[in-house]
Structure formats: C-alpha cells, structure tokens
Design a protein around this motif. Structure first.
Motif, PDB file in Angstrom:
ATOM      1  N   LYS A 186       0.647  -1.172  -0.014  1.00 25.42           N
ATOM      2  CA  LYS A 186       0.016   0.121   0.188  1.00 25.42           C
ATOM      3  C   LYS A 186       1.046   1.239  -0.086  1.00 25.42           C
ATOM      4  CE  LYS A 186      -3.515  -2.457   2.688  1.00 25.42           C
ATOM      5  NZ  LYS A 186      -4.388  -2.669   3.584  1.00 25.42           N
ATOM      6  N   GLU A 297      -9.455   1.238  -1.181  1.00 30.88           N
ATOM      7  CA  GLU A 297      -9.680  -0.141  -1.211  1.00 30.88           C
ATOM      8  C   GLU A 297     -11.255  -0.201  -0.483  1.00 30.88           C
ATOM      9  OE1 GLU A 297      -6.601  -2.296   0.499  1.00 30.88           O
ATOM     10  OE2 GLU A 297      -6.664  -1.275   2.260  1.00 30.88           O
ATOM     11  N   LYS A 333     -10.579   1.260 -10.777  1.00 29.05           N
ATOM     12  CA  LYS A 333      -9.137   0.856 -10.185  1.00 29.05           C
ATOM     13  C   LYS A 333      -9.065   1.209  -8.863  1.00 29.05           C
ATOM     14  CE  LYS A 333      -6.330   1.966 -14.283  1.00 29.05           C
ATOM     15  NZ  LYS A 333      -7.423   2.072 -14.999  1.00 29.05           N
ATOM     16  N   ASN A 335      -9.102  -1.039  -5.278  1.00 30.52           N
ATOM     17  CA  ASN A 335      -8.847  -2.407  -4.723  1.00 30.52           C
ATOM     18  C   ASN A 335     -10.038  -2.957  -3.932  1.00 30.52           C
ATOM     19  OD1 ASN A 335      -6.357  -2.365  -6.050  1.00 30.52           O
ATOM     20  ND2 ASN A 335      -5.352  -1.974  -4.287  1.00 30.52           N
ATOM     21  N   ASN A 367      -7.780  -6.447  -8.911  1.00 27.85           N
ATOM     22  CA  ASN A 367      -7.686  -5.498  -7.824  1.00 27.85           C
ATOM     23  C   ASN A 367      -8.157  -6.161  -6.469  1.00 27.85           C
ATOM     24  OD1 ASN A 367     -10.392  -6.211  -8.865  1.00 27.85           O
ATOM     25  ND2 ASN A 367     -11.263  -4.567  -8.066  1.00 27.85           N
ATOM     26  N   THR A 369      -6.796  -7.866  -3.335  1.00 28.02           N
ATOM     27  CA  THR A 369      -5.464  -7.855  -2.918  1.00 28.02           C
ATOM     28  C   THR A 369      -5.331  -8.578  -1.824  1.00 28.02           C
ATOM     29  OG1 THR A 369      -5.607  -5.953  -1.980  1.00 28.02           O
ATOM     30  CG2 THR A 369      -4.819  -5.612  -4.089  1.00 28.02           C
TER      31      THR A 369
END
Length: 452
Positions: A186, A297, A333, A335, A367, A369
């Motif tokens: 990150k 995210e 885009k 996550n 995306n 993770t």
C-alpha cells in the motif's frame, strides 16, 4: 484524579490480526478526548497491551479509575488486569462489545469489577467519574446490595464528540508497524482508524443481520460530514496521516450522506480511504463517487461461494453480486479486500469446494489484494450463539461468562454443519493461500473466526 484506559492483549496462544499494533485503540482515544473536554483536570493515560509488554505494564496500573475495553478474544486477559487493578485500590470499569452483551453474568461472577458500561460509553464514563449516583447513569450496569441493575440505554450524538486524543500513545510506533506490514502493498506512510457512523441498516431490518454478527448497536447514526472532515484534516495536518480506515459497518448504505461528504471535502486535503461496503450496495454510480473521494480499497464480506449457505447465514447477498461489485470497482481502479467465514450454517464438503472455487475466481481479479478468512465462532450476542443455546445441554454449558473458545466452535460445527473440524481448517488454509495478503486468526493446530 487519574484515569487509565486499557486495551488488553489477545488470548495467549492465538495469533493477532494483522491490524493489531498497527492501529491505536480508537474507542479509547474517543473516550480520552471526551473526558478531557469536560474534566480538564483529570490525568488520562491509555495503555495498549498490543504494543506494550503486559507484564511490565501491570506495574503501571496506578490510577483512581481503570477502564478496560475488551472483546471475546481479550476478555480473559482483561479479567487478569481487573484483578490486579482492584488489588491496588482502583475503581474498575469494564466496557466494549463483550461486556455489553453479558453485563449481568460478568458482574455476578467477578466481584472485582465495579461497573460495566454497555454500548455508548462517553456520557456514562463521564458521569461515573463525576460521582453521579449509579442509578442515574444511562448505559450503566452495577450492583446494589445483592442485586444487579442495568439502566436504560441512550445513544451518544457522535457529531458532538471531539477529535480522538492519542497524546498518551506512541503514534510513531503504530505508523512504523503499518509500514512494516503493508509498506510493500500500500503506497501510504501512516494510517489511523475513524468511524463515519454507528449501526447497520441490514442488521436492524433483519433482527440481528448476518448470523455471526454480535455488534450490539441498534439504529444508525452518522457523523455530520463537516465534523468528520475536521477530524480527518486534523490528523493529516498534525501527524501526516494519509490513509484512513473507516471501521463503520457499511460506508455506502446512505448515498445522500455520501453526496454531502463529497461536496464538503476540503480542496487542500490529499488522503485516501479503506471502507466497508455490502456488495449489493456497490453500483457504477457509487463506485465513481468513491473514486472522487480517493477510496483506495473496499472491504467486502463475500463469506461463502455457496448461495444456499449465504441464505442460511442471513447475509442478504448472492455470489453474483460480489463478483459484480469487484468488477465495478475494478473499472474505477479501486482495490478490494474479501472476507470468508468457513463453517457457516449448513456447511458441507460440497459447499466448501464451491467456496474454494469462488475464492480462486475472485483471486484472479487484479484489484483483489487481500483476504480475511476465519472459522465460524458463535459469539454471545449473535444469532448464531442464540441458535446454539437451543440445542440440548448448550444452555447449561454456556450459562457463564468465560468460554473455552475451541469447545464453543466445536459445538457449533457439531450441531450446525455437516463437516469435520479438520475439513474446515484445511478449507481455511486453501482459501488463505490464494491471496497475497491474508489476515487470519490462528492457534497452533486450531483456528478461530474473526472476532468482534
């Protein structure tokens, strides 16, 4: 007068969450800020045993009042701290999700605990410190003679709370831990938690919500958007915090609030967010708004790859909605972190295979993770625990406040699944291995679910 607020360590033998020691205890910092505002002469110290040696800090318990906040995984260590505090003449106050669920049993079995604050604690703690009679303090459970009383519940106006006070904590330690654990994944320097609201519409609408949920809050209250921006800007200005984790149940359930939050964002504030969101609330429109906010995210509770298991668990979602949410967020885009709970009601070897296949499919999205995967644990206060108590012998076995967590989990598996414990453990390991970052709660040869 001195007040110590304590965050106990996790039970010995269990592995902590990846977030332990990364985020200072938000709940205690909120209390510290609130009490300081109205009792400016009081000395307040926060002790976080997630980053401090508990044996050393036992020697540091020396306040007039000791407040301990705990959950089911930190309850036994909290009792040991409480005993030590009482032996030194301290007034001992318990709070947090677990004591809020079982205040009568805890007070009955633990005479060294003076009072328990149930649910929102700001005003209750303030009034108790002021010496107001126990009977006149909402949200308080206490003894009077041989009887135990629990006063009426009152909600705190969370928009009137001041900025959390972390001044007695070494924030640099938490920031360094964040970089050690997440630095390669990150692109941020430091992170803090906050909450934009309390409550969950789904939980209220379904009399308890997801079968494993034991969060005691009912109703939904939100912070005023300007109040919240002031809080976030303060920590960005003072400490350089550039990544904020919103711990509320569902950041995207109120689109009108979200719109107001967006339009009031300070133009000179460059920060990013991690939020929670139910997949059925993720739309293209919502995702675009999250992108405007710089949401990095979204944590999504996938839980199972079997739609019947999701129905059994009162999740209110389907696997198709989770996939759709991931794909929508991928276009922006953004996550995704996904959670799975292994051993939900009706679990079979076939449903476990469907979950593994589902997890494999999800893990292929660029995306996605991180995962948080745990074994089902029926925590008191949840519908799962209430269901377990309907089985023969369970009400007697679990009538106290201290449980063997592995027995509790084994009893659930026996009565509510069609698999063996070893099958669940293997399934958890297989799912976890699919993701680059995983957040599990493990004991040697055993595993438990994420806790509240």
């Amino acid at each position: 007068m001195k007040l110590q607020l304590i965050n106990p360590s996790i039970l010995q033998g269990y592995q902590s969450s990846l977030r332990n020691g990364v985020y200072p205890p938000l709940n205690l910092a909120v209390l510290a800020g609130y009490i300081t505002k109205y009792l400016p002469d009081i000395e307040i110290e926060i002790l976080d045993y997630e980053i401090q040696d508990s044996l050393l800090n036992d020697l540091s318990i020396d306040a007039d009042f000791v407040g301990i906040s705990c959950n089911i995984m930190t309850y036994k260590p909290a009792l040991e701290i409480a005993k030590k505090a009482k032996s030194r003449g301290c007034k001992v106050i318990f709070g947090g999700p677990y004591p809020s669920t079982l205040p009568d049993k805890i007070l009955e079995n633990n005479p060294f605990i003076d009072v328990i604050i149930c649910d929102d604690g700001e005003d209750a703690l303030l009034n108790y410190l002021k010496g107001i009679d126990n009977s006149n303090i909402p949200n308080l459970a206490y003894r009077k003679g041989n009887e135990i009383f629990r006063n009426r519940s009152v909600k705190t106006n969370i928009s009137k709370l001041i900025i959390p006070d972390y001044t007695s904590l070494p924030l640099d330690t938490y920031f360094n831990n964040f970089n050690e654990r997440y630095g390669q994944f990150k692109p941020f320097n430091s992170s803090l938690a906050f909450y934009s609201r309390k409550g969950c519409q789904w939980r209220d609408a379904t009399n308890g919500g997801c079968v494993f949920c034991m969060i005691p809050h009912s109703g939904v209250t939100s912070k005023h958007h300007c109040h919240l921006w002031n809080e976030l800007k303060y920590f960005n200005d003072q400490y350089g915090v550039d990544f904020f984790w919103d711990v509320c149940d569902n950041f995207i359930e109120n689109e009108n609030w979200l719109d107001n939050f967006i339009v009031t964002k300070p133009s000179n504030l460059d920060i990013a967010f991690q939020i929670y969101g139910r997949p059925n609330n993720v739309t293209s429109q919502i995702a675009k708004k999250l992108k405007i906010l710089n949401v990095y995210e979204v944590f999504i509770g996938a839980e199972s790859g079997d739609n019947q298991i999701l129905i059994n668990s009162k999740k209110g979602i389907r696997t198709e909605q989770t996939i759709r949410a991931i794909e929508i967020l991928a276009k922006e885009k953004i996550n995704v972190i996904v959670s799975f709970v292994i051993g939900l009601p009706g679990e079979t070897n076939e449903s476990l295979e469907r979950t593994l296949c589902f997890a494999k499919k999800i893990s292929q999205y660029e995306n996605v993770t991180e995962t948080s995967t745990g074994l089902m644990l029926p925590i008191p206060g949840s519908n799962a625990f209430n269901q377990l108590l309907t089985k023969p012998g369970m009400q007697i076995k679990y009538k106290t406040d201290i449980f063997n967590l592995e027995e509790l989990r084994f009893d659930w598996v026996k009565h509510f699944t069609h698999v063996k414990n070893i099958d669940l453990q293997k399934a958890q390991e297989r799912v976890t291995e699919l993701f680059p970052i995983n957040n599990t709660f493990l004991q040697k040869d055993l595993a438990v679910a994420p806790y509240c």
